[in-house]
Design a protein around this motif. Structure first.
Motif, PDB file in Angstrom:
ATOM      1  N   TYR A  79      35.456 -29.913  35.150  1.00  0.00           N
ATOM      2  CA  TYR A  79      34.848 -29.138  36.239  1.00  0.00           C
ATOM      3  C   TYR A  79      33.865 -28.106  35.701  1.00  0.00           C
ATOM      4  O   TYR A  79      32.733 -27.991  36.190  1.00  0.00           O
ATOM      5  N   LEU A  80      34.264 -27.372  34.672  1.00  0.00           N
ATOM      6  CA  LEU A  80      33.435 -26.276  34.184  1.00  0.00           C
ATOM      7  C   LEU A  80      32.170 -26.756  33.484  1.00  0.00           C
ATOM      8  O   LEU A  80      31.093 -26.191  33.681  1.00  0.00           O
ATOM      9  N   PHE A  81      32.275 -27.799  32.666  1.00  0.00           N
ATOM     10  CA  PHE A  81      31.123 -28.239  31.875  1.00  0.00           C
ATOM     11  C   PHE A  81      30.393 -29.432  32.483  1.00  0.00           C
ATOM     12  O   PHE A  81      29.205 -29.623  32.234  1.00  0.00           O
ATOM     13  N   ASP A  82      31.088 -30.264  33.228  1.00  0.00           N
ATOM     14  CA  ASP A  82      30.485 -31.408  33.924  1.00  0.00           C
ATOM     15  C   ASP A  82      29.658 -32.282  32.981  1.00  0.00           C
ATOM     16  O   ASP A  82      28.516 -32.634  33.263  1.00  0.00           O
ATOM     17  N   LYS A  83      30.259 -32.602  31.840  1.00  0.00           N
ATOM     18  CA  LYS A  83      29.607 -33.440  30.830  1.00  0.00           C
ATOM     19  C   LYS A  83      30.628 -34.444  30.296  1.00  0.00           C
ATOM     20  O   LYS A  83      31.836 -34.249  30.450  1.00  0.00           O
ATOM     21  N   PRO A  84      30.170 -35.510  29.637  1.00  0.00           N
ATOM     22  CA  PRO A  84      31.099 -36.534  29.151  1.00  0.00           C
ATOM     23  C   PRO A  84      32.011 -36.022  28.034  1.00  0.00           C
ATOM     24  O   PRO A  84      31.574 -35.272  27.157  1.00  0.00           O
ATOM     25  N   ILE A  85      33.262 -36.443  28.080  1.00  0.00           N
ATOM     26  CA  ILE A  85      34.182 -36.227  26.964  1.00  0.00           C
ATOM     27  C   ILE A  85      33.998 -37.406  26.017  1.00  0.00           C
ATOM     28  O   ILE A  85      34.306 -38.541  26.359  1.00  0.00           O
ATOM     29  N   ILE A  86      33.460 -37.137  24.815  1.00  0.00           N
ATOM     30  CA  ILE A  86      33.117 -38.250  23.934  1.00  0.00           C
ATOM     31  C   ILE A  86      34.241 -38.601  22.954  1.00  0.00           C
ATOM     32  O   ILE A  86      34.236 -39.685  22.368  1.00  0.00           O
ATOM     33  N   ASN A 122      30.543 -33.842  24.977  1.00  0.00           N
ATOM     34  CA  ASN A 122      29.108 -34.085  24.794  1.00  0.00           C
ATOM     35  C   ASN A 122      28.555 -33.585  23.466  1.00  0.00           C
ATOM     36  O   ASN A 122      27.376 -33.273  23.349  1.00  0.00           O
ATOM     37  N   ASN A 123      29.416 -33.486  22.460  1.00  0.00           N
ATOM     38  CA  ASN A 123      29.027 -32.959  21.157  1.00  0.00           C
ATOM     39  C   ASN A 123      28.424 -31.559  21.251  1.00  0.00           C
ATOM     40  O   ASN A 123      27.638 -31.145  20.388  1.00  0.00           O
ATOM     41  N   GLU A 124      28.819 -30.819  22.306  1.00  0.00           N
ATOM     42  CA  GLU A 124      28.336 -29.451  22.514  1.00  0.00           C
ATOM     43  C   GLU A 124      29.473 -28.441  22.563  1.00  0.00           C
ATOM     44  O   GLU A 124      29.283 -27.271  22.226  1.00  0.00           O
ATOM     45  N   HIS A 125      30.639 -28.891  23.016  1.00  0.00           N
ATOM     46  CA  HIS A 125      31.755 -27.970  23.215  1.00  0.00           C
ATOM     47  C   HIS A 125      33.027 -28.585  22.638  1.00  0.00           C
ATOM     48  O   HIS A 125      33.415 -29.692  23.016  1.00  0.00           O
ATOM     49  N   LEU A 126      33.664 -27.856  21.725  1.00  0.00           N
ATOM     50  CA  LEU A 126      34.965 -28.270  21.209  1.00  0.00           C
ATOM     51  C   LEU A 126      36.055 -27.516  21.966  1.00  0.00           C
ATOM     52  O   LEU A 126      35.976 -26.277  22.108  1.00  0.00           O
ATOM     53  N   ILE A 127      37.040 -28.254  22.432  1.00  0.00           N
ATOM     54  CA  ILE A 127      38.132 -27.680  23.217  1.00  0.00           C
ATOM     55  C   ILE A 127      39.438 -27.937  22.479  1.00  0.00           C
ATOM     56  O   ILE A 127      39.704 -29.063  22.052  1.00  0.00           O
ATOM     57  N   THR A 128      40.248 -26.898  22.345  1.00  0.00           N
ATOM     58  CA  THR A 128      41.591 -27.100  21.800  1.00  0.00           C
ATOM     59  C   THR A 128      42.603 -26.384  22.696  1.00  0.00           C
ATOM     60  O   THR A 128      42.363 -25.246  23.120  1.00  0.00           O
TER      61      THR A 128
END
Length: 320
Positions: free
Chosen positions: A188-195, A219-225
């Motif tokens: 929801y927050l980033f609205d981009k593909p999880i690659i 999207n190779n822009e945001h790392l989430i842990t």
């Protein structure tokens, strides 16, 4: 707009909060509640001024006054109860995890489409005012480009080892129970593909994941842990790290506030309180149904399926 009549399946602990959300919504009304124990249903119905109570789920499904069924039964029963509600020509809102497998979810969405009925996975966190503010802040680069997000949450497991939450086959454990918050909130927050995605867990003595981590590359822009625990009482928060500062969101699955900390140490507090954490979600559901939509444009079929696929792959790896 047409008043939307809700039937509630089960008397689980989440139910009173959902009922309050419906009662505070602009176009919703709870008209019936069901439990496998009639007296439980009657007692909860009386406490919340609901006219009808049923001691049998099928009786609720057949109630012609009900437009939509809210399902909050144990995880392993979601598929059965969603299909039963759809066969009775009811719209469906089902608590997370929507289904335990992608196969089940595809069948539910396909059958709902055949029946021309609305179906949505419940995910209150994406509809809350702080979440909307956070999405806008990310888009407007309030703290610059966010490259890293760290989330953590703790849910006390309880001592009853016979409870279904201690049974992997019934959808117990932290991944099934709470993994959707991370995945769907980030979508929801980033609205981009999880690659890419991966997870790891400590498996407890009953065979369920007691503490687990989920890592996402968006999207190779945001790392989430994210770390989800039923063991150690870790912090309940999300922190979004940008090149100009960070945003802290306590209790990110039901947040009322956020703190912005800039690199020059200037601090801003944001408070967006609410009376019900569910009313925004319920207003959205009512609007979708009144518009004749078959799925939510926010909690869409695609979002739910992607989340299930990720959780399913993580769980399969951990339980080999």
């Amino acid at each position: 707009m047409k008043k939307i009549h809700y039937g509630i399946l089960s008397t689980a602990s989440i139910v009173p909060r959902f009922i309050k959300g419906v009662q505070l919504s602009a176009d919703g009304e709870v008209v019936a509640l069901a439990s496998r124990n009639y007296q439980k249903a009657r007692n909860m119905a009386d406490q919340h001024h609901i006219e009808k109570a049923y001691g049998d789920y099928d009786e609720l499904f057949q109630d012609e006054d009900i437009d939509v069924v809210y399902i909050s039964t144990p995880n392993y029963l979601h598929y059965e109860h969603c299909m039963s509600a759809l066969k009775a020509c009811k719209h469906v809102v089902c608590e997370k995890p929507f289904m335990l497998t992608k196969k089940e979810a595809l069948e539910v969405f396909a059958f709902a489409k055949e029946q021309n009925l609305f179906v949505m996975e419940a995910q209150k966190s994406v509809f809350l005012p702080i979440s909307k503010w956070l999405k806008e802040s990310i888009e407007q680069k309030l703290v610059g480009d966010i490259s890293f997000v760290r989330l953590s949450s703790y849910y006390a497991a309880g001592d009853d080892k016979e409870h279904w939450m201690y049974d992997h086959k019934k959808g117990g454990g932290v991944f099934y129970g709470s993994g959707s918050y991370t995945i769907e909130y980030m979508k929801y927050l980033f609205d981009k593909p999880i690659i890419s995605s991966q997870g790891n867990a400590i498996i407890g003595p009953t065979g369920v994941d007691e503490i687990g981590t989920i890592n996402l590359n968006i999207n190779n822009e945001h790392l989430i842990t994210t770390t989800i625990s039923r063991l150690a009482p870790i912090e309940a928060e999300a922190i979004f790290y940008g090149d100009k500062g960070k945003i802290k969101v306590p209790f990110y699955w039901r947040p009322k506030q956020a703190t912005v900390v800039y690199n020059d140490e200037v601090i801003e507090e944001v408070h967006l309180p609410f009376e019900s954490e569910f009313v925004y979600e319920v207003d959205h559901i009512n609007e979708c149904i009144n518009k004749g939509l078959l799925e939510s444009p926010i909690m869409s079929k695609q979002v739910t399926l992607e989340c299930i696929e990720i959780i399913e792959s993580i769980v399969e790896k951990d339980y080999k």
